[in-house]
Design a protein around this motif. Structure first.
Motif, PDB file in Angstrom:
ATOM      1  N   ARG A 148       0.799  -1.167  -0.059  1.00 28.08           N
ATOM      2  CA  ARG A 148       0.077  -0.051   0.011  1.00 28.08           C
ATOM      3  C   ARG A 148       0.615   1.252   0.180  1.00 28.08           C
ATOM      4  N   TYR A 149       0.485   2.065  -0.713  1.00 31.62           N
ATOM      5  CA  TYR A 149       1.079   3.508  -0.793  1.00 31.62           C
ATOM      6  C   TYR A 149       0.120   4.471  -1.187  1.00 31.62           C
ATOM      7  N   PRO A 150       0.245   5.868  -0.690  1.00 25.26           N
ATOM      8  CA  PRO A 150      -0.774   6.716  -1.118  1.00 25.26           C
ATOM      9  C   PRO A 150      -0.993   7.093  -2.553  1.00 25.26           C
ATOM     10  N   VAL A 151      -2.241   7.183  -3.068  1.00 27.59           N
ATOM     11  CA  VAL A 151      -2.499   7.483  -4.637  1.00 27.59           C
ATOM     12  C   VAL A 151      -2.731   8.637  -4.671  1.00 27.59           C
ATOM     13  N   HIS A 152      -1.978   9.403  -5.700  1.00 26.78           N
ATOM     14  CA  HIS A 152      -1.929  10.923  -6.106  1.00 26.78           C
ATOM     15  C   HIS A 152      -2.805  11.109  -7.239  1.00 26.78           C
ATOM     16  N   VAL A 153      -2.886  10.229  -8.153  1.00 25.86           N
ATOM     17  CA  VAL A 153      -3.767  10.645  -9.322  1.00 25.86           C
ATOM     18  C   VAL A 153      -4.517   9.448  -9.880  1.00 25.86           C
ATOM     19  N   VAL A 154      -5.823   9.569 -10.261  1.00 28.30           N
ATOM     20  CA  VAL A 154      -6.654   8.555 -10.740  1.00 28.30           C
ATOM     21  C   VAL A 154      -7.278   9.082 -12.237  1.00 28.30           C
ATOM     22  N   SER A 186       4.845   5.214  -4.996  1.00 30.78           N
ATOM     23  CA  SER A 186       5.839   4.278  -5.368  1.00 30.78           C
ATOM     24  C   SER A 186       6.191   4.414  -6.965  1.00 30.78           C
ATOM     25  N   GLY A 187       5.551   5.107  -7.541  1.00 37.72           N
ATOM     26  CA  GLY A 187       5.849   5.549  -9.025  1.00 37.72           C
ATOM     27  C   GLY A 187       5.156   4.296  -9.625  1.00 37.72           C
ATOM     28  N   GLU A 188       4.300   3.325  -9.104  1.00 40.07           N
ATOM     29  CA  GLU A 188       3.360   2.511  -9.985  1.00 40.07           C
ATOM     30  C   GLU A 188       2.185   2.976 -10.739  1.00 40.07           C
ATOM     31  N   SER A 200      -6.930   8.674  -2.734  1.00 43.57           N
ATOM     32  CA  SER A 200      -6.723   9.392  -1.288  1.00 43.57           C
ATOM     33  C   SER A 200      -5.446   8.958  -0.818  1.00 43.57           C
ATOM     34  N   ASN A 201      -4.813   9.863   0.200  1.00 44.70           N
ATOM     35  CA  ASN A 201      -3.455   9.522   1.036  1.00 44.70           C
ATOM     36  C   ASN A 201      -3.783   8.501   1.954  1.00 44.70           C
ATOM     37  N   ASP A 202      -4.994   7.781   2.092  1.00 42.25           N
ATOM     38  CA  ASP A 202      -5.166   6.857   2.778  1.00 42.25           C
ATOM     39  C   ASP A 202      -4.713   5.575   2.218  1.00 42.25           C
ATOM     40  N   GLN A 203      -4.177   5.718   1.093  1.00 45.51           N
ATOM     41  CA  GLN A 203      -3.737   4.426   0.099  1.00 45.51           C
ATOM     42  C   GLN A 203      -4.863   3.656  -0.547  1.00 45.51           C
ATOM     43  N   THR A 204      -6.066   4.228  -0.602  1.00 45.07           N
ATOM     44  CA  THR A 204      -7.077   3.225  -1.266  1.00 45.07           C
ATOM     45  C   THR A 204      -7.624   4.187  -2.345  1.00 45.07           C
ATOM     46  N   THR A 205      -8.438   3.497  -3.163  1.00 44.74           N
ATOM     47  CA  THR A 205      -9.129   3.962  -4.349  1.00 44.74           C
ATOM     48  C   THR A 205     -10.189   3.491  -4.097  1.00 44.74           C
TER      49      THR A 205
END
Length: 572
Positions: free
Chosen positions: A78-84, A99-101, A377-382
């Motif tokens: 799990r990593y924070p998700v910045h863009v969707v 994480s760059g993924e 979100s910054n809570d590592q979820t989509t």
């Protein structure tokens, strides 16, 4: 416990299927008595099958409020998700994490499809061009990369001074150029074909956090940490206008679909909408308790959705008329109750999701049809949100604490026959009746499909279990694993065949149900069929059928792998 694994009762995966609603709407447009005819929707949940796409209700914005929680998708690591982002065809969701993924999620069943290490540092921005043929992304060190639909990386170069982060990317209407916003206080215009900078727009006094190109015109709007919103002429590189409405950093900007309005989200806890035709402030939206991180427009209706750092998501209905200026200047013409109700209706959110996430909502994206909203979100979820069903008592749901980690871990959900179905016909929240699997024809043109893996794809389609999509296992990302990630348990077979079999046949079946090769008593491979004869049709032997379905089930010849009787286990 079976084989040392805890048996968990599986729950049917929620599916939001938009195909049924689109089909009914197309039929209705053919048979409707008048151009403005839309049948009334009864306020009862079973009438979800009569719900049409948002475009069918041009005067009813309430059909586009995506407030019903559907699913939470989480990577194994799990990593924070910045863009969707939604892919251009609307079948998948692409997310970029710190994480760059790149992670690709199914847009129908919301399960994992594939993952790609795209950057070495955190992804800050990514966008598709208007044609949908290319993806441009940028990371925290200012590296810009191009990707093709098969996720093949074309080029990469440094796009900022002193390796500063690039916070936003936006393409021009003709896709020939794109603009980037960087922490080096500049907005740069790049030639897409040549990957070179054409001009640098300087004028901001601090980090530029966002820059968006007008959808149809030669105008760029940018927002900065210096609290300013600037409008630029990309041809000459001059600043056309400067607005100073916010009292803190502008975090996000978004143009309305028609290009007449632009919305800004700021750390001063407000969202402001500007009309560029008069270059005036159109609406001030106050409702967030902390800073506003993201903002997005609905593709059909005048609905604005914003995400805050407290984890809330607010829906704003801009079709509600604001109080006239004459009333605002001379409130004596109205009673205090009427004036307060008008002001409250214009400035209060239409729907509030106060606990949508546990941390900052960094990105929001609507499905191209407008019936689904996905948030990162910054809570590592989509998380995925849909329109509420007709007649529900409450339209706002709090997300459950259950995380779906089955995207990349096949041991999380163990399917046991009799304890629930792996794929069910769940009545979706968006349109019609959901289906358990999705068929994606033309796999070489879809986003997230690797053309160079064609040989692996054919092999996995012919040998490695059902539910495969584009050569990737939907659950764990490995070649040749089943769609549901369910471990088949001997003795719990759902088939109608008798349990008692000859020892040799039982040996063949037990070895084959796990996807391995069949062996005789001497340890040699035995082909399919009886007596060592390969009884498969010519279509099955080369791993594909002649109808162009590439062995993904539903074919008229060969085995029906994921058709009427569900997913096939093993080779029989």
């Amino acid at each position: 416990m079976i084989d040392g694994k805890l048996i968990k009762k599986t729950r049917p995966r929620r599916t939001v299927d938009y195909n049924g609603g689109m089909g009914r709407w197309a039929l209705l447009r053919t048979l409707r008595p008048s151009p403005n005819y839309v049948p009334n929707l009864r306020p009862a949940i079973p009438f979800i099958i009569d719900l049409l796409p948002p475009k069918a209700y041009p005067d009813n914005c309430s059909t586009s409020l995506c407030t019903k929680f559907i699913h939470t998708s989480t990577n194994k690591i799990r990593y924070p998700v910045h863009v969707v982002l939604w892919t251009p065809e609307g079948r998948r969701v692409l997310t970029g994490s710190t994480s760059g993924e790149f992670t690709l999620w199914n847009g129908l069943t919301f399960n994992f499809e594939t993952i790609l290490q795209a950057h070495d540092t955190a992804i800050c921005a990514m966008t598709f061009n208007h044609s949908g043929a290319y993806l441009a992304s940028a990371d925290k060190t200012g590296v810009i990369k191009y990707f093709e639909p098969n996720m093949n990386n074309l080029t990469a170069w440094q796009g900022s001074n002193s390796r500063e982060a690039i916070r936003d990317i936006s393409f021009s209407p003709d896709d020939q150029r794109f603009a980037t916003a960087s922490d080096d206080s500049s907005v740069r215009i790049w030639s897409f074909a040549e990957s070179r900078v054409e001009s640098v727009l300087t004028g901001h006094g601090w980090d530029v956090k966002c820059a968006q190109w007008h959808p149809t015109k030669g105008i760029i709007v940018s927002g900065s940490k210096d609290n300013l919103i600037k409008f630029w002429d990309p041809r000459t590189g001059t600043c056309l206008s400067t607005l100073h409405p916010h009292k803190n950093t502008i975090q996000a900007l978004s143009w309305s679909p028609n290009g007449n309005l632009v919305a800004s989200a700021s750390r001063d806890q407000t969202v402001r909408v500007f009309d560029i035709r008069a270059m005036k402030e159109f609406r001030v939206l106050k409702g967030h308790k902390k800073e506003v991180c993201s903002v997005a427009w609905h593709p059909v209706h005048p609905i604005l959705v914003s995400g805050g750092s407290e984890g809330s998501i607010l829906h704003w209905d801009l079709s509600t008329p604001s109080p006239p200026a004459s009333i605002a200047t001379s409130p004596s013409t109205l009673s205090p109750t009427s004036l307060s109700s008008l002001t409250a209706a214009a400035s209060s959110p239409r729907a509030t999701l106060s606990q949508a996430h546990d941390a900052n909502v960094w990105s929001l994206a609507y499905h191209p049809l407008g019936h689904l909203l996905v948030t990162a979100s910054n809570d590592q979820t989509t998380r995925f949100w849909s329109r509420e069903r007709p007649g529900e008592a409450t339209s706002v749901e709090k997300p459950s604490d259950v995380m779906d980690l089955s995207g990349q871990d096949e041991d999380d959900d163990i399917f046991v026959p009799g304890f629930g179905a792996a794929q069910s016909n769940f009545v979706g929240s968006g349109f019609g009746i959901g289906i358990g699997t999705s068929s994606n024809s033309g796999y070489s043109r879809s986003w997230g499909v690797k053309e160079e893996d064609d040989s692996q794809y054919r092999q996995s389609s012919a040998v490695g279990g059902a539910g495969m999509e584009n050569g990737y296992a939907n659950r764990s990302g490995g070649i040749g694993q089943s769609d549901s990630g369910d471990d088949f348990i001997p003795g719990f077979s759902a088939s109608s065949e008798p349990v008692s079999r000859p020892p040799q046949q039982q040996q063949y079946r037990d070895q084959d149900m796990y996807g391995g090769s069949m062996l005789d008593e001497f340890g040699r491979d035995v082909p399919h069929g009886t007596n060592g004869r390969d009884t498969r049709s010519r279509d099955d032997r080369d791993g594909r059928d002649r109808d162009g379905d590439w062995g993904r089930g539903g074919g008229a010849n060969g085995y029906n792998r994921s058709g009427r009787w569900g997913a096939r286990r093993g080779r029989h």
